[in-house]
Motif scaffolding. Structure first.
Motif, PDB file in Angstrom:
ATOM      1  N   VAL A  49     -21.963  56.348  -0.352  1.00  0.00           N
ATOM      2  CA  VAL A  49     -21.810  56.761  -1.740  1.00  0.00           C
ATOM      3  C   VAL A  49     -21.698  55.530  -2.636  1.00  0.00           C
ATOM      4  N   ILE A  50     -21.985  55.742  -3.890  1.00  0.00           N
ATOM      5  CA  ILE A  50     -21.621  54.757  -4.905  1.00  0.00           C
ATOM      6  C   ILE A  50     -20.662  55.488  -5.827  1.00  0.00           C
ATOM      7  N   ALA A  51     -19.425  55.010  -5.863  1.00  0.00           N
ATOM      8  CA  ALA A  51     -18.408  55.684  -6.674  1.00  0.00           C
ATOM      9  C   ALA A  51     -18.291  54.977  -8.023  1.00  0.00           C
ATOM     10  N   ILE A  52     -18.261  55.763  -9.072  1.00  0.00           N
ATOM     11  CA  ILE A  52     -18.066  55.222 -10.420  1.00  0.00           C
ATOM     12  C   ILE A  52     -16.777  55.818 -10.967  1.00  0.00           C
ATOM     13  N   SER A  53     -15.839  54.963 -11.331  1.00  0.00           N
ATOM     14  CA  SER A  53     -14.544  55.442 -11.811  1.00  0.00           C
ATOM     15  C   SER A  53     -14.349  55.128 -13.270  1.00  0.00           C
ATOM     16  N   ALA A  54     -13.949  56.127 -14.029  1.00  0.00           N
ATOM     17  CA  ALA A  54     -13.450  55.853 -15.377  1.00  0.00           C
ATOM     18  C   ALA A  54     -12.051  55.282 -15.215  1.00  0.00           C
ATOM     19  N   THR A  55     -11.555  54.602 -16.212  1.00  0.00           N
ATOM     20  CA  THR A  55     -10.233  54.033 -16.083  1.00  0.00           C
ATOM     21  C   THR A  55      -9.192  55.158 -16.063  1.00  0.00           C
ATOM     22  N   GLY A  56      -8.065  54.875 -15.452  1.00  0.00           N
ATOM     23  CA  GLY A  56      -7.020  55.893 -15.305  1.00  0.00           C
ATOM     24  C   GLY A  56      -6.150  55.577 -14.108  1.00  0.00           C
ATOM     25  N   CYS A  57      -5.266  56.506 -13.760  1.00  0.00           N
ATOM     26  CA  CYS A  57      -4.349  56.289 -12.635  1.00  0.00           C
ATOM     27  C   CYS A  57      -5.080  55.809 -11.384  1.00  0.00           C
ATOM     28  N   MET A  58      -6.160  56.518 -11.004  1.00  0.00           N
ATOM     29  CA  MET A  58      -6.804  56.245  -9.722  1.00  0.00           C
ATOM     30  C   MET A  58      -7.400  54.840  -9.663  1.00  0.00           C
ATOM     31  N   SER A  69      -8.483  49.647  -2.435  1.00  0.00           N
ATOM     32  CA  SER A  69      -8.488  50.748  -1.471  1.00  0.00           C
ATOM     33  C   SER A  69      -9.899  51.255  -1.226  1.00  0.00           C
ATOM     34  N   TRP A  70     -10.859  50.749  -1.974  1.00  0.00           N
ATOM     35  CA  TRP A  70     -12.209  51.295  -1.891  1.00  0.00           C
ATOM     36  C   TRP A  70     -12.988  50.638  -0.766  1.00  0.00           C
ATOM     37  N   ARG A  71     -13.345  51.455   0.254  1.00  0.00           N
ATOM     38  CA  ARG A  71     -14.170  50.937   1.343  1.00  0.00           C
ATOM     39  C   ARG A  71     -15.636  51.289   1.107  1.00  0.00           C
ATOM     40  N   VAL A  72     -15.891  51.914  -0.040  1.00  0.00           N
ATOM     41  CA  VAL A  72     -17.272  52.245  -0.409  1.00  0.00           C
ATOM     42  C   VAL A  72     -17.584  51.509  -1.712  1.00  0.00           C
ATOM     43  N   PRO A  73     -18.894  51.311  -2.005  1.00  0.00           N
ATOM     44  CA  PRO A  73     -19.237  50.623  -3.258  1.00  0.00           C
ATOM     45  C   PRO A  73     -18.581  51.311  -4.454  1.00  0.00           C
ATOM     46  N   TRP A  74     -17.980  50.522  -5.301  1.00  0.00           N
ATOM     47  CA  TRP A  74     -17.175  51.078  -6.385  1.00  0.00           C
ATOM     48  C   TRP A  74     -17.442  50.326  -7.671  1.00  0.00           C
ATOM     49  N   LEU A  75     -17.692  51.062  -8.734  1.00  0.00           N
ATOM     50  CA  LEU A  75     -17.968  50.484 -10.045  1.00  0.00           C
ATOM     51  C   LEU A  75     -16.967  51.077 -11.019  1.00  0.00           C
ATOM     52  N   HIS A  76     -16.189  50.205 -11.604  1.00  0.00           N
ATOM     53  CA  HIS A  76     -15.155  50.696 -12.522  1.00  0.00           C
ATOM     54  C   HIS A  76     -15.539  50.386 -13.960  1.00  0.00           C
ATOM     55  N   VAL A  77     -15.521  51.402 -14.798  1.00  0.00           N
ATOM     56  CA  VAL A  77     -15.958  51.217 -16.191  1.00  0.00           C
ATOM     57  C   VAL A  77     -14.897  51.724 -17.160  1.00  0.00           C
ATOM     58  N   ALA A  78     -15.210  51.657 -18.454  1.00  0.00           N
ATOM     59  CA  ALA A  78     -14.239  52.059 -19.475  1.00  0.00           C
ATOM     60  C   ALA A  78     -13.983  53.561 -19.407  1.00  0.00           C
ATOM     61  N   PHE A  79     -13.218  54.048 -20.343  1.00  0.00           N
ATOM     62  CA  PHE A  79     -12.675  55.384 -20.279  1.00  0.00           C
ATOM     63  C   PHE A  79     -13.716  56.496 -20.489  1.00  0.00           C
ATOM     64  N   GLU A  80     -14.664  56.245 -21.391  1.00  0.00           N
ATOM     65  CA  GLU A  80     -15.462  57.341 -21.907  1.00  0.00           C
ATOM     66  C   GLU A  80     -16.818  57.476 -21.233  1.00  0.00           C
ATOM     67  N   ASN A  81     -17.128  56.602 -20.291  1.00  0.00           N
ATOM     68  CA  ASN A  81     -18.531  56.533 -19.920  1.00  0.00           C
ATOM     69  C   ASN A  81     -18.852  56.620 -18.430  1.00  0.00           C
TER      70      ASN A  81
ATOM     71  N   SER B  78      -5.036  49.470 -28.663  1.00  0.00           N
ATOM     72  CA  SER B  78      -5.008  48.153 -28.053  1.00  0.00           C
ATOM     73  C   SER B  78      -6.455  47.761 -27.778  1.00  0.00           C
ATOM     74  N   SER B  79      -6.658  46.484 -27.533  1.00  0.00           N
ATOM     75  CA  SER B  79      -7.988  45.855 -27.519  1.00  0.00           C
ATOM     76  C   SER B  79      -9.199  46.731 -27.171  1.00  0.00           C
ATOM     77  N   PRO B  80      -9.289  47.349 -25.947  1.00  0.00           N
ATOM     78  CA  PRO B  80     -10.507  48.118 -25.653  1.00  0.00           C
ATOM     79  C   PRO B  80     -10.696  49.282 -26.625  1.00  0.00           C
ATOM     80  N   LEU B 111     -11.800  45.634 -19.390  1.00  0.00           N
ATOM     81  CA  LEU B 111     -10.482  46.260 -19.361  1.00  0.00           C
ATOM     82  C   LEU B 111      -9.377  45.204 -19.234  1.00  0.00           C
ATOM     83  N   GLY B 112      -9.766  44.012 -18.766  1.00  0.00           N
ATOM     84  CA  GLY B 112      -8.866  42.852 -18.772  1.00  0.00           C
ATOM     85  C   GLY B 112      -7.554  43.094 -18.075  1.00  0.00           C
ATOM     86  N   GLY B 113      -6.503  43.167 -18.848  1.00  0.00           N
ATOM     87  CA  GLY B 113      -5.177  43.408 -18.284  1.00  0.00           C
ATOM     88  C   GLY B 113      -4.330  44.031 -19.360  1.00  0.00           C
ATOM     89  N   ILE B 114      -3.021  44.103 -19.137  1.00  0.00           N
ATOM     90  CA  ILE B 114      -2.178  44.681 -20.186  1.00  0.00           C
ATOM     91  C   ILE B 114      -1.131  43.682 -20.648  1.00  0.00           C
TER      92      ILE B 114
END
Lengths: 313, 349
Positions: A49-58, A69-81, B78-80, B111-114
């Motif tokens: 898999v290729i996992a794409i995560s929005a920002t957040g707890c996880m 913790s990601w043993r699979v390809p992981w792409l982390h992006v901003a909140f809305e996208n 904040s920034s973002p 996302l940088g840091g906080i």
């Protein structure tokens, strides 16, 4: 049944995959229902898999520098996208396959993860676009019913009456003043092949739904109800009980929408009163009997509506 | 008046309430959540409105809508989140609306840091959106100042019909200090542009599209004139200028650490001055020019890769040496670190 599922026999307690694409040792709170849902979903999906995560707890709990913790390809992006970036990844894979630069028969599932805020609020536009364009990907919403990572602020998925830091109950307010946004219905309205709801309390059901979502050709949406002890004011050991209660009180019904047709996957014929679910959580402690009756009436009406949808669609 | 112990973010919210802010629009992001949380508790009690938007973009456009009716309103992020608002910043400037925006900034890019960072200096002073425009930018260094400058931002934004930005960071936003919540006088200015119905007079129009020949140019010239007029609001804190050979310059929360380093150096007999711009736009060029003309050198300390140092260099116009101590975010320097650098600067001569 869709033709893509012909070879899929379903998971059972005996044939669970051994591999853990999501490694232990992360920093989730004790009793976190969301990370359990994420782990089970990834277990169902496997390593390709290729996992794409929005920002957040996880994202925060799974990648404190220099660990992951990601043993699979992981792409982390901003909140809305997350959905938009997943669209790009899927489109690129398709282009590579078309040009013969990527084996045509190699299966890589593109999966986007986001919380309820990242899905129902800020990410809804990107999600709608991706579903409408028909990308072959899975979108998983891990719904813990508020912005927990930033300290429990209300979201579009926060249930009516719940106390959060930005919906404080008092003389002028009863807490969250709006009803929970029905995101699975919004996803289904796009006419996509597969929509499902799940909870970690019924873990085989969850894994089967995620796997089916991945096997489907085209977009699939899975909405996973994920208890949050920290944000809800509940005991860590109660998370699974609560997730079960949410289903048994008909607050969070489990169903699938396959090519527009509704199927209730767990029929609740003798529902428990919603009070049993509400009373266990600090976020609902201020609710009066009258408010609880109002919630019960709404839950009954919504379930009735779902039953009718399952009957006629 | 009895002091209260509050966080910087809370002081900003209290300052806004003191200035008569009636509406707040926001969206969750660390490290500024204390602002929406306080507003959610306090505004309904005072007959105001707290709304949590579905995104920062929605929040800032709610702000645009609210202030166009002449009401005092604000948003914070904040920034973002501030980056996501950038499009509307350009429209706020073009429509000349007195909106107040707070950036409790954190480290970037991405996302940088906080943690505390001053990486948003360029974004704040150069304008994050498109087109020729500026925000009025104020940067507090203490919790008392955060309270007072926020109220001031409401006044100045109305005076110049101009969006104002409070640029602070995680350090000031999250630390607690005693605040004396004294009554502040916030002047009101006539709002003969506000949208409030058109009974008995021609309708007012707020727009930013100008296609007629020369129209857009005239519009830009007008804005330019306003930005020049705003220069009289430039403010800075200047200490120990007498007989100084080196002036150490910093803004915001970092200036507190820098000030301590300067005082350490002065105790040891080093001739060091301290300059802290309070307004980042307009930039307080005057004290820099005056010190430069006396041959005083500059050391600019920032929690970024060197941004304000460019404004200092522009202000002194090559008349003196300007050194940069650029500290990208993650760790805060101790006063001793800066003191050692000051010593090195002075010994080299």
């Amino acid at each position: 049944m869709l033709k893509e599922w012909a070879k899929f026999k379903g998971f059972s307690a005996k044939n669970l995959p051994k591999e853990e694409p999501f490694a232990p040792g992360h920093r989730a709170c004790q009793g976190c229902g969301e990370v359990l849902a994420l782990r089970l979903a990834l277990k169902a999906l496997g390593m390709n898999v290729i996992a794409i995560s929005a920002t957040g707890c996880m994202e925060i709990i799974s990648s404190p520098f220099p660990y992951t913790s990601w043993r699979v390809p992981w792409l982390h992006v901003a909140f809305e996208n997350a959905a938009a970036v997943a669209s790009g990844v899927e489109a690129a894979l398709r282009a590579l396959k078309r040009k013969g630069r990527f084996p045509r028969n190699r299966r890589v599932d593109v999966v986007a993860f986001a919380g309820d805020g990242g899905t129902a609020d800020i990410g809804l536009q990107a999600l709608s676009g991706a579903l409408e364009r028909g990308h072959d990907f899975v979108y998983i919403c891990l719904d813990n019913e508020a912005y927990m990572n930033t300290g429990v602020q209300r979201s579009g998925c926060t249930p009516y009456g719940a106390m959060t830091t930005t919906s404080p109950p008092g003389k002028k307010s009863i807490g969250q003043m709006t009803w929970k946004k029905n995101v699975p219905a919004i996803a289904a309205a796009h006419g996509i092949p597969y929509v499902a709801t799940a909870t970690p309390a019924f873990f085989l059901d969850l894994m089967n739904k995620v796997k089916k979502a991945a096997l489907v050709e085209g977009p699939a949406y899975v909405h996973i109800y994920s208890p949050c002890p920290t944000g809800w004011g509940t005991k860590g050991e109660d998370s699974i009980t609560l997730a079960k209660l949410a289903v048994e009180t008909r607050i969070f019904p489990l169903y699938e929408v396959i090519e527009g047709k509704y199927y209730i996957t767990r029929k609740i014929t003798k529902p428990k009163p919603v009070e049993e679910y509400l009373k266990r959580q600090r976020r609902f402690r201020h609710l009066t009997e009258e408010e609880i009756r109002k919630i019960q009436a709404r839950v009954d009406a919504e379930y009735e509506r779902l039953l009718r949808l399952a009957e006629c669609l | 008046m009895k002091p209260v112990l509050v966080k910087g973010s809370e002081a900003i919210a209290l300052g806004a309430l003191e200035a008569g802010c009636r509406c707040y629009f926001g969206y969750p992001i660390t490290p500024q959540n204390e602002i929406p949380e306080l507003m959610a508790r306090e505004l309904p009690k005072r007959g105001g409105v707290f709304l949590q938007a579905e995104s920062e973009l929605a929040a800032v456009n709610m702000l645009l809508g609210a202030v166009s009716t002449g009401v005092r309103a604000m948003t914070s992020s904040s920034s973002p989140g501030i980056s996501l608002m950038a499009e509307t910043f350009s429209y706020l400037a073009a429509l000349e609306l007195p909106a107040v925006i707070v950036n409790v900034s954190r480290g970037g890019p991405g996302l940088g840091g906080i943690e505390a960072s001053q990486g948003d200096y360029f974004q704040a002073t150069r304008g994050a959106g498109h087109g020729d425009y500026h925000f009025l930018v104020l940067s507090p260094a203490s919790i008392q100042e955060a309270y007072e400058l926020t109220a001031k931002a409401f006044e100045l934004s109305e005076k110049y019909r101009q969006p104002a930005l409070i640029l602070t960071d995680a350090l000031l936003g999250q630390m607690k200090e005693p605040l004396i919540p004294r009554r502040l006088r916030v002047r009101e200015y006539p709002k003969d542009w506000a949208l409030d119905g058109a009974r008995g007079r021609p309708a007012r129009v707020l727009k930013s599209l100008f296609l007629g020949p020369g129209e857009l140019r005239a519009r830009n010239e007008l804005l330019k004139k306003k930005y020049r007029a705003m220069r009289r609001e430039a403010r800075a804190e200047v200490l120990y200028a007498e007989g100084a050979e080196l002036a150490v310059c910093a803004f915001g929360s970092l200036s507190r650490i820098v000030k301590e380093a300067v005082e350490m150096a002065r105790k040891k007999g080093y001739p060091v001055a301290f300059v802290r711009p309070v307004t980042l736009f307009p930039f307080p060029e005057k004290p820099f020019r005056e010190l430069a003309l006396r041959g005083v050198r500059f050391l600019v300390v920032e929690l970024n890769c060197g941004q304000m140092v460019e404004d200092v260099r522009l202000s002194v116009c090559g008349r003196t040496e300007v050194e940069s101590l650029a500290l990208p975010p993650s760790d805060l320097p101790a006063p001793e670190d800066i003191y050692r650098r000051i010593r090195r600067c002075l010994r080299r001569r």
